[in-house]
Enzyme design. Structure first.
Site, short mmCIF file in Angstrom:
data_model
loop_
_atom_site.label_atom_id
_atom_site.label_comp_id
_atom_site.label_asym_id
_atom_site.label_seq_id
_atom_site.Cartn_x
_atom_site.Cartn_y
_atom_site.Cartn_z
N ASP A 22 -9.40 34.41 76.10
CA ASP A 22 -9.56 33.89 74.74
C ASP A 22 -8.26 33.27 74.23
O ASP A 22 -7.23 33.93 74.16
CB ASP A 22 -10.00 35.01 73.81
CG ASP A 22 -11.30 35.66 74.25
OD1 ASP A 22 -12.29 34.93 74.43
OD2 ASP A 22 -11.31 36.89 74.45
N SER A 47 -11.76 41.54 77.06
CA SER A 47 -13.14 41.35 76.65
C SER A 47 -14.13 41.90 77.67
O SER A 47 -13.99 41.66 78.88
CB SER A 47 -13.43 39.86 76.43
OG SER A 47 -14.80 39.66 76.15
N GLY A 59 -5.56 40.51 71.53
CA GLY A 59 -5.24 40.81 72.93
C GLY A 59 -5.50 42.23 73.36
O GLY A 59 -5.45 42.53 74.55
N ASN A 95 -17.06 40.78 77.58
CA ASN A 95 -17.95 39.64 77.73
C ASN A 95 -17.35 38.55 78.60
O ASN A 95 -17.88 37.44 78.66
CB ASN A 95 -18.29 39.05 76.35
CG ASN A 95 -18.82 40.08 75.40
OD1 ASN A 95 -19.80 40.75 75.69
ND2 ASN A 95 -18.17 40.23 74.25
N ASP A 139 -5.03 34.87 80.66
CA ASP A 139 -5.86 35.46 79.61
C ASP A 139 -7.04 34.51 79.37
O ASP A 139 -6.99 33.32 79.70
CB ASP A 139 -5.02 35.63 78.35
CG ASP A 139 -5.82 36.18 77.19
OD1 ASP A 139 -6.63 37.09 77.41
OD2 ASP A 139 -5.63 35.69 76.06
N ASP A 181 -1.73 33.96 75.02
CA ASP A 181 -1.51 33.44 73.67
C ASP A 181 -1.28 34.55 72.66
O ASP A 181 -0.95 34.28 71.50
CB ASP A 181 -2.70 32.60 73.21
CG ASP A 181 -3.93 33.45 72.90
OD1 ASP A 181 -4.25 34.34 73.72
OD2 ASP A 181 -4.56 33.23 71.86
#
Length: 245
Positions: free
Chosen positions: A18, A140, A62, A142, A16, A198
């Site tokens: 972020d 995301s 998430g 981004n 992942d 996370d």
């Protein structure tokens, strides 16, 4: 793979973004908090019940942006029109709220900057040196720009992000489809891939996808919840994995 703290048979690692690779999970949480609390305050006045950390963990973290809006609003029995992905950020639709959140997120990233977790970068470099494949799996849109900003795009053999998921019509976390797509792109079976997450939704995706190993990265003191949602092991930092072997 014992030197990496991974079981034998793992051939690929799916990360992942972020909160695992970059220190942007807190920025996402702040953008969501401002978006929802502004909306709730306008809707309910001073009697509104604020969006809080529990809401973020349970309904938003998430998940793809629109799913996060939809899931949180449903938890409050609030129903908005779906709208269109191109809705402006001031339109009271699911997509409009999601776009307002993204507008705030990009503003926060510009003002605060993006930092990578050094322990994660060292771990990914060690994984690649050991001959394992790597992918980034993020909801995301981004993702690519964030990776470029920390000069980490070349650390991954595959990328499944919000843009790719939309192109392929992949449902987001907690469904396992984005992680499964990353494993396919890397040419490995799920049982030969490790997931690093996370978010509780990411744990659910790793568990339901029957991946070979699911690593929970506890940045905010939710180790028990990560285990309850399917983590095989929980660490504070990926640099700790090798120390456990």
């Amino acid at each position: 793979m014992t030197e990496l703290g991974l079981p034998d048979g793992i051939r690929a690692c799916l990360f992942d973004l972020d909160g695992v690779i970059t220190e942007t999970a807190v920025v996402h949480a702040d953008a969501w908090r401002q978006t929802f609390n502004d909306f709730l305050r306008r809707r309910d006045g001073d009697s509104y019940r604020p969006f809080d950390e529990t809401d973020y963990d349970e309904y938003v973290d998430g998940r793809p942006r629109a799913d996060g809006v939809r899931t949180f609003l449903e938890s409050r029995d609030i129903h908005l029109p779906e709208g269109d992905p191109s809705d402006p950020p001031d339109r009271l639709t699911v997509n409009g709220l999601g776009n307002r959140k993204n507008e705030l997120l990009l503003e926060l990233i510009r003002t605060r900057g993006v930092e990578a977790y050094d322990g994660t970068i060292r771990f990914i470099e060690a994984v690649r040196a050991a001959g394992l494949h790597t992918a980034v799996v993020s909801s995301s849109a981004n993702c690519r720009e964030v990776l470029r900003s920390i000069d980490a795009e070349d650390l991954f053999d595959a990328r499944i992000d919000g843009i790719v998921a939309a192109e392929r019509h992949l449902p987001g976390k907690p469904n396992p489809d984005t992680f499964l797509a990353a494993a396919r792109d890397l040419g490995v079976e799920p049982k030969a891939a490790a997931v690093f997450e996370d978010a509780l939704a990411g744990m659910d995706a790793g568990r339901s996808g029957h991946f070979g190993y699911v690593v929970g990265v506890d940045r905010v003191g939710q180790a028990d919840a990560l285990r309850a949602h399917g983590a095989d092991v929980v660490v504070r930092d990926l640099a700790d994995l090798g120390e456990r072997s």
